[in-house]
Design a protein around this motif. Structure first.
Motif, PDB file in Angstrom:
ATOM      1  N   LEU A 256     -52.496 -27.724   8.818  1.00 58.26           N
ATOM      2  CA  LEU A 256     -51.534 -26.948   7.825  1.00 58.26           C
ATOM      3  C   LEU A 256     -50.723 -27.967   7.255  1.00 58.26           C
ATOM      4  N   VAL A 257     -50.303 -28.844   8.356  1.00 55.39           N
ATOM      5  CA  VAL A 257     -49.494 -30.171   7.619  1.00 55.39           C
ATOM      6  C   VAL A 257     -50.099 -31.082   6.931  1.00 55.39           C
ATOM      7  N   ARG A 258     -51.377 -31.371   7.257  1.00 50.53           N
ATOM      8  CA  ARG A 258     -52.306 -32.385   6.628  1.00 50.53           C
ATOM      9  C   ARG A 258     -52.250 -31.829   5.159  1.00 50.53           C
ATOM     10  N   VAL A 259     -52.743 -30.706   5.093  1.00 47.50           N
ATOM     11  CA  VAL A 259     -52.826 -29.974   3.552  1.00 47.50           C
ATOM     12  C   VAL A 259     -51.698 -30.057   2.798  1.00 47.50           C
ATOM     13  N   LEU A 260     -50.509 -29.496   3.400  1.00 45.10           N
ATOM     14  CA  LEU A 260     -49.448 -29.367   2.593  1.00 45.10           C
ATOM     15  C   LEU A 260     -48.733 -30.553   2.253  1.00 45.10           C
ATOM     16  N   MET A 261     -48.658 -31.464   3.280  1.00 45.14           N
ATOM     17  CA  MET A 261     -48.025 -32.843   3.258  1.00 45.14           C
ATOM     18  C   MET A 261     -48.742 -33.803   2.412  1.00 45.14           C
ATOM     19  N   GLY A 262     -50.038 -33.663   2.564  1.00 43.90           N
ATOM     20  CA  GLY A 262     -50.841 -34.349   1.768  1.00 43.90           C
ATOM     21  C   GLY A 262     -51.226 -34.104   0.277  1.00 43.90           C
ATOM     22  N   PRO A 263     -52.244 -33.479   0.097  1.00 42.96           N
ATOM     23  CA  PRO A 263     -52.514 -33.216  -1.364  1.00 42.96           C
ATOM     24  C   PRO A 263     -51.622 -32.574  -1.983  1.00 42.96           C
ATOM     25  N   PHE A 264     -51.033 -31.429  -1.386  1.00 45.46           N
ATOM     26  CA  PHE A 264     -50.026 -30.622  -1.829  1.00 45.46           C
ATOM     27  C   PHE A 264     -48.476 -31.039  -1.834  1.00 45.46           C
ATOM     28  N   ILE A 265     -48.444 -32.393  -1.591  1.00 44.39           N
ATOM     29  CA  ILE A 265     -46.898 -32.519  -1.494  1.00 44.39           C
ATOM     30  C   ILE A 265     -46.139 -32.542  -2.701  1.00 44.39           C
ATOM     31  N   ASP A 266     -46.684 -32.480  -3.781  1.00 40.85           N
ATOM     32  CA  ASP A 266     -46.073 -32.803  -4.935  1.00 40.85           C
ATOM     33  C   ASP A 266     -45.712 -31.087  -5.402  1.00 40.85           C
ATOM     34  N   LEU A 267     -46.408 -30.191  -4.719  1.00 40.31           N
ATOM     35  CA  LEU A 267     -46.085 -28.765  -5.064  1.00 40.31           C
ATOM     36  C   LEU A 267     -45.332 -28.205  -4.029  1.00 40.31           C
ATOM     37  N   VAL A 268     -44.335 -29.328  -3.366  1.00 35.09           N
ATOM     38  CA  VAL A 268     -43.363 -28.813  -2.190  1.00 35.09           C
ATOM     39  C   VAL A 268     -42.620 -27.482  -2.705  1.00 35.09           C
ATOM     40  N   ASP A 269     -42.183 -27.567  -3.947  1.00 36.15           N
ATOM     41  CA  ASP A 269     -41.184 -26.379  -4.375  1.00 36.15           C
ATOM     42  C   ASP A 269     -41.935 -25.073  -4.048  1.00 36.15           C
ATOM     43  N   GLN A 270     -43.200 -25.086  -4.601  1.00 33.69           N
ATOM     44  CA  GLN A 270     -43.852 -23.855  -4.461  1.00 33.69           C
ATOM     45  C   GLN A 270     -44.145 -23.632  -3.169  1.00 33.69           C
ATOM     46  N   TRP A 271     -44.805 -24.355  -2.288  1.00 23.74           N
ATOM     47  CA  TRP A 271     -44.920 -23.982  -0.795  1.00 23.74           C
ATOM     48  C   TRP A 271     -43.868 -23.707  -0.029  1.00 23.74           C
ATOM     49  N   GLN A 272     -43.119 -24.446  -0.314  1.00 27.51           N
ATOM     50  CA  GLN A 272     -41.772 -24.315   0.819  1.00 27.51           C
ATOM     51  C   GLN A 272     -41.169 -22.925   0.809  1.00 27.51           C
ATOM     52  N   GLN A 273     -41.404 -22.368  -0.156  1.00 24.87           N
ATOM     53  CA  GLN A 273     -40.629 -20.709  -0.052  1.00 24.87           C
ATOM     54  C   GLN A 273     -41.665 -20.081   1.061  1.00 24.87           C
ATOM     55  N   ILE A 274     -43.007 -20.350   0.844  1.00 26.65           N
ATOM     56  CA  ILE A 274     -43.873 -19.500   1.587  1.00 26.65           C
ATOM     57  C   ILE A 274     -43.601 -20.047   2.838  1.00 26.65           C
ATOM     58  N   VAL A 275     -43.584 -21.352   3.307  1.00 23.62           N
ATOM     59  CA  VAL A 275     -43.451 -21.701   4.764  1.00 23.62           C
ATOM     60  C   VAL A 275     -42.387 -21.252   5.451  1.00 23.62           C
ATOM     61  N   VAL A 276     -41.114 -21.077   4.325  1.00 22.99           N
ATOM     62  CA  VAL A 276     -39.850 -20.756   5.030  1.00 22.99           C
ATOM     63  C   VAL A 276     -39.858 -19.225   5.212  1.00 22.99           C
ATOM     64  N   PHE A 277     -40.668 -18.600   4.375  1.00 20.72           N
ATOM     65  CA  PHE A 277     -40.912 -17.177   4.816  1.00 20.72           C
ATOM     66  C   PHE A 277     -41.623 -16.668   5.950  1.00 20.72           C
ATOM     67  N   ILE A 278     -42.549 -17.573   6.147  1.00 17.95           N
ATOM     68  CA  ILE A 278     -43.408 -17.136   7.175  1.00 17.95           C
ATOM     69  C   ILE A 278     -42.905 -17.740   8.732  1.00 17.95           C
ATOM     70  N   SER A 279     -42.302 -18.746   8.425  1.00 17.63           N
ATOM     71  CA  SER A 279     -41.517 -19.292   9.392  1.00 17.63           C
ATOM     72  C   SER A 279     -40.305 -18.297  10.087  1.00 17.63           C
ATOM     73  N   LEU A 280     -39.586 -17.756   8.967  1.00 20.04           N
ATOM     74  CA  LEU A 280     -38.581 -16.765   9.411  1.00 20.04           C
ATOM     75  C   LEU A 280     -39.142 -15.386  10.154  1.00 20.04           C
ATOM     76  N   ALA A 281     -40.186 -14.916   9.306  1.00 14.37           N
ATOM     77  CA  ALA A 281     -40.882 -13.849   9.934  1.00 14.37           C
ATOM     78  C   ALA A 281     -41.495 -13.863  11.177  1.00 14.37           C
ATOM     79  N   SER A 282     -41.963 -15.159  11.550  1.00 14.85           N
ATOM     80  CA  SER A 282     -42.587 -15.359  12.709  1.00 14.85           C
ATOM     81  C   SER A 282     -41.511 -15.461  13.895  1.00 14.85           C
TER      82      SER A 282
END
Lengths: 484, 515
Positions: A256-282
């Motif tokens: 997950l880290v590799r995918v989000l921090m590698g190819p998708f690093i420039d979409l950080v604004d998009q995936w950060q919300q997702i990660v914050v949500f699943i982190s909080l919920a978990s």
């Protein structure tokens, strides 16, 4: 690039694949070889792979036409995976006989699963990502159902398989969306495309990203894709649960880290919300739902959901400190989990495995050292200093503060207080309650040594944080070297 | 002596003792006996070593002394940094003094799992001393939180009937407060780039709006620990259920950790926020003093009564600290030390009768003066010290705090002083019901007076309570330079105005009107 260079770059993986095949042959054609010997050989293979990984410096960074990557991050995570696999396999040496699942396929499948995990970590392309993930998953589906005569084990295996396939399907769908909208599966090319684009990415890409995140969230059992975890943890044989809880979590998190921090690093604004949500919920679900659990394995399942939430706090931060936090967290989580399962494996009364929290009652009187180790592990899981679990949380929350995610941090630490309740309850049962039936003694050399290793790592981390923290720092840097 | 890492030695020596006890082998009785002796000797040697700190400490300077510094996590600029100044040094002594007394007091009364009990106390000592010596945030936090582990076990394993409830409440309350402090520490780290406490005290400049948030986070941790009203409810439960020695350490040292935190972090590092929130602290302190005193009046359980009196006494401490006057702060620290001795001794007094009759109900006793005259004397000394009778250590602290409060506002002074009256009411009532009257019960009549071990435990505490009541200078000398420095820096940070005036502006009319 010649094939020889490629093979050298992936030497530990190649070695593991060969040993798995050899062990398969041995098991199939040498009937007199016991399952235990095959498992012992498999542990040896993992040990050798670790040595190859650790001392095999100077490997090429990219191999197999850029499908495979080696850097400090993969090295750190692979080391964790091999340690986790190795320790959990050592723990299971006795238990596969006791639980009547002494089949040579057990060790072979776990080797293949380990190989799949190493491939996941080194994936540098959407295709190799999927290949590694499926190799790992398929092997584990089978292992979860290894006790064919047990209804619960079969149910766990089936559940794991059905839900896992669903997640793989989602992941694959996401991958194909991304491929369809960008025309490439290579992480580098993807990264370039996102870096060069102006304005918002297309909706199709976002949908693809969400599907990929969802598929991977299933593998790390983050809320809302966690439903399989408690049932599979409870139903699978304990030795298998221990394996499931340790190394695959590390591998999936690394991926997950590799995918989000590698190819998708420039979409950080998009995936950060997702990660914050699943982190909080978990974090919240892991803390609250575990309170009502009476079965140790279910409790560990919810606990692992919570821990994944905490580790994701680091990823949500999306900075170098965050990745370091994730790496440190997964390292410490691995040792805490392995140690706790070593104790769960030792919970046997009159030759029968017991799993209830209440079965630990009065352990401090019947087996003080075991109780002490469990207390240390539980305090560590609750994040109480000076134990390692505190530092795991320390590093991820440090990253969250640095990234300005104050709300996430506040909710996170409060969730950790709630979680402390059920860890304390285990200590309460062991120390405050009257003694129940004592566990079978001795618990065995294998369990004792694994328990010693994990407890010592957890305890002395405060004095010698170096190896783990330095490794994690190097691992985190590898994502940011190109950017500098 | 200066080349010795004296503070680390005092901090970690108990761990060595704990390790020896852990490795003890043999049948249960032998292990228990050797555990008792090892714990006693370890804590005594630790105390003797800590005396070197007391005598080697240079008075009249606010510098941190006996400083040790070793790189710990270089990549984050975190070091193992130890040192004491006039504020923290007396608490180190208090901790090392109380532990051997606790070991002695539990000599006979703890019969089950003696080995684990002694280990828990020695580990607890390490964390307590370490916390007062730590000059790095991370080390401080580790010691601050680490205390929870042994204390949780002490309450939960050797406590009373509702021990499980009390242990959980204690643990979770304190943990909830401290995790917020952890976030505040991390935020401080990112603003200033250091976790070094002296650097943060003298050099950190934090924007005002950030200060306010950080202050609240610190307040959450320290207010629970003090404990201040309304987050004090864990304390009566923990005190009542804890074994005697556990209550002694709880009242003697753990309660001081919160107030120490205010002195070390909130006031010097976040001066503007401290000034802003001073009215809040005063309000809560006054409520604590008056309300919990009234609650103490109606208690039937001896330990609960003393627990509530602790909350009231700590109300003086918080009020004193936030007056930010020389008298107020010195009084607060002195009150903490005195309370550490006196309330610890009061819990020991309860322990004495509890060991004999196994009840803490006040009504179960009565008339002890006739068959336990020595006990009655000891109890009286500490009861009067708790009330704050001139000539006892309790008087000095409370008097200084009231003086400090009067400089801020007459109303504050008046309300704080009312606590002394109420304190006299509940303590005298307790004393009358337990000690005076006619013995009506057979089991009370058969109670024996203090044994030699109990006398040994009480002797140093009586001496301290009386000596520091009559001649408090040695203690005040130690702290005065540090306190002066603290207040000067505080006022400097608030814009070189003398604190009282500025405070008066911030106070609501009811507080400041009298100025």
């Amino acid at each position: 690039m010649s094939i020889g260079v490629d093979i050298v770059a992936a030497l530990p993986e190649v070695f593991l694949a060969l040993s798995a095949i050899v062990l398969l042959m041995l098991g199939a054609f040498m009937r007199e070889l016991s399952a235990r010997s095959v498992a012992t050989l498999a542990v040896g293979a993992i040990g050798l792979a670790t040595v190859l990984l650790y001392f095999g410096g100077g490997r090429g960074e990219l191999a197999f036409n850029g499908l495979f990557v080696n850097d400090a991050f993969t090295e750190f995570m692979k080391l964790l995976i091999l340690i986790g696999s190795g320790l959990t396999m050592i723990m299971s040496l006795r238990s596969i006989d006791q639980e009547r699942m002494a089949r040579f396929e057990y060790a072979v499948l776990l080797l293949f699963a380990t190989l799949g995990m190493l491939m996941m970590v080194s994936a540098n392309n959407l295709i190799s990502l999927y290949m590694g993930l499926e190799l790992q998953s398929l092997a584990l589906y089978v292992v979860a159902a290894l006790r064919r005569e047990s209804l619960r084990s079969s149910e766990a295996g089936l559940k794991y398989f059905v839900l896992g396939s669903l997640a793989s399907g989602m992941l694959l769908y996401g991958l194909s969306m991304v491929y369809g909208f960008t025309g490439t599966t290579s992480f580098e090319a993807l990264g370039q495309i996102f870096a060069n684009q102006e304005g918002l990415p297309s909706t199709g890409l976002i949908v693809g990203l969400v599907f990929i995140a969802a598929g991977l969230a299933f593998k790390i059992s983050a809320v809302p894709f966690h439903m399989w975890t408690p049932d599979v943890y409870e139903g699978a044989p304990t030795a298998v649960t221990a394996f499931l809880a340790a190394a695959p979590k590390v591998a999936a998190m690394a991926l997950l880290v590799r995918v989000l921090m590698g190819p998708f690093i420039d979409l950080v604004d998009q995936w950060q919300q997702i990660v914050v949500f699943i982190s909080l919920a978990s974090m919240i679900l892991g803390s609250v739902a575990a309170i009502a659990q009476r079965n140790m394995k279910r409790l560990m399942a919810y606990s692992s959901i919570g821990h994944v939430g905490f580790a994701l706090v680091g990823l949500a931060a999306g900075n170098e400190a965050g990745i370091r936090g994730v790496a440190v967290y997964m390292a410490i989580y691995l040792f805490m989990t392995v140690g706790s399962f070593a104790i769960i494996l030792a919970m046997r009364v009159n030759g029968r495995a017991v799993e209830g929290v209440e079965d630990l009652a009065g352990l401090s009187k019947t087996n003080p050292m075991l109780a002490l180790a469990m207390a240390i592990l539980m305090f560590s899981m609750a994040g109480i200093p000076p134990l390692a679990g505190f530092f795991a949380k320390f590093y991820v929350f440090m990253a969250a503060i640095e990234a300005g995610l104050h709300t996430l941090a506040v909710i996170g630490v409060l969730a950790s207080v709630v979680a402390a309740f059920y860890y304390l309850r285990i200590i309460k049962v062991m120390y405050f309650d009257e003694a129940a039936d004592s566990f079978d003694q001795p618990v065995g050399r294998e369990l004792t040594s694994v328990l010693w290793i994990s407890t010592v790592v957890i305890t002395v981390f405060v004095l010698i944080p170096g190896p783990i923290v330095e490794g994690a720092t190097a691992a985190a840097e590898s994502f940011f070297i190109a950017a500098r | 002596m200066s080349t010795w890492p004296l503070l680390s030695l005092v901090t970690f020596l108990p761990l060595v003792g704990a390790f020896f006890i852990l490795t003890a082998r043999g049948d249960e009785e032998t292990v228990a006996t050797s555990a008792r002796y090892v714990a006693l000797w370890t804590s005594l040697i630790t105390f003797l070593l800590s005396l070197f700190i007391w005598f080697g400490f240079e008075r009249g300077t606010a510098e941190f002394q006996f400083v040790e510094r070793v790189e710990w996590i270089p990549s984050l600029n975190i070091a193992y940094h130890m040192g004491v100044d006039g504020i923290s040094m007396p608490f180190v002594l208090l901790s090392t003094l109380l532990v051997p007394l606790c070991v002695l007091a539990s000599w006979d009364s703890v019969k089950t799992r003696v080995k684990e009990y002694m280990i828990a106390f020695l580990v607890l000592e390490t964390f307590m001393v370490g916390m007062f010596c730590a000059l790095d945030f991370v080390a401080f936090y580790i010691f601050f939180e680490g205390v929870l582990i042994p204390m949780f076990l002490i309450i939960g394993v050797w406590g009373g009937v509702r021990r499980v409830y009390a242990a959980f409440k204690f643990f979770l309350y304190t943990l909830a407060g401290s995790v917020l402090m952890l976030l505040a520490m991390l935020t401080l780290y990112f603003i200033t780039g250091t976790t070094d406490i002296p650097t943060l005290i003298y050099e950190a400049e934090i924007p005002r709006n950030v200060q306010l948030w950080l202050w609240l986070a610190f307040f959450a941790a320290f207010a629970v620990k003090v404990p201040m009203w309304p987050v004090h409810t864990w304390l009566p439960d923990a005190h009542v259920e804890a074994p005697t020695a556990g209550s002694v350490i709880l009242a003697g040292v753990l309660l001081k950790m919160g107030a120490y935190g205010f002195l070390r972090f909130s006031v010097p590092m976040l001066p503007e926020a401290s000034a802003y929130f001073t009215p809040l602290v005063f309000t809560l302190s006054v409520v604590a003093i008056i309300y919990t005193s009234l609650v103490a009046l109606v208690q039937n359980d001896m330990k609960k009564l003393i627990a509530y009196s602790s909350v009231a006494h700590m109300g003086y401490v918080t009020a004193g600290i936030f007056t930010a006057t020389q008298q107020g702060v010195e009084g607060a620290i002195f009150q903490m030390l005195s309370h550490g001795v006196v309330s610890a001794a009061l819990f020991l007094c309860v322990g004495v009768v509890y060991d004999r009759l196994h009840t803490r109900e006040i009504d179960a006793y009565g008339g002890l003066a006739s068959n336990m005259p020595r006990y009655a004397l000891v109890f009286m000394v500490f009861m009067l010290a708790s009330v704050g009778l001139p000539g006892t250590s309790g008087f000095v602290g409370e008097f200084l705090v009231i003086m400090g409060s009067f400089q801020i506002s007459t109303w504050l002074g008046l309300l704080v002083a009312s606590g002394m009256v109420l304190g006299a009411a509940y303590m005298l009532l307790l004393y009358r019901r337990v000690i005076f009257g006619v013995i009506t019960r057979e089991n009370v009549r058969r109670m024996l007076d203090l044994g030699w071990r109990e006398k040994t435990v009480f002797a140093p505490l009586i001496l301290l309570a009386l000596i520091f009541g009559i001649y408090p200078m040695p203690v005040l000398d130690v702290m005065s330079a540090s306190v002066e420095n603290l207040i000067n820096n505080y006022q400097l940070a608030l814009g070189e105005q003398p604190a009282p005036n500025l405070l008066a502006q911030l106070l609501p009319q009811s507080w400041g009107g009298a100025l």
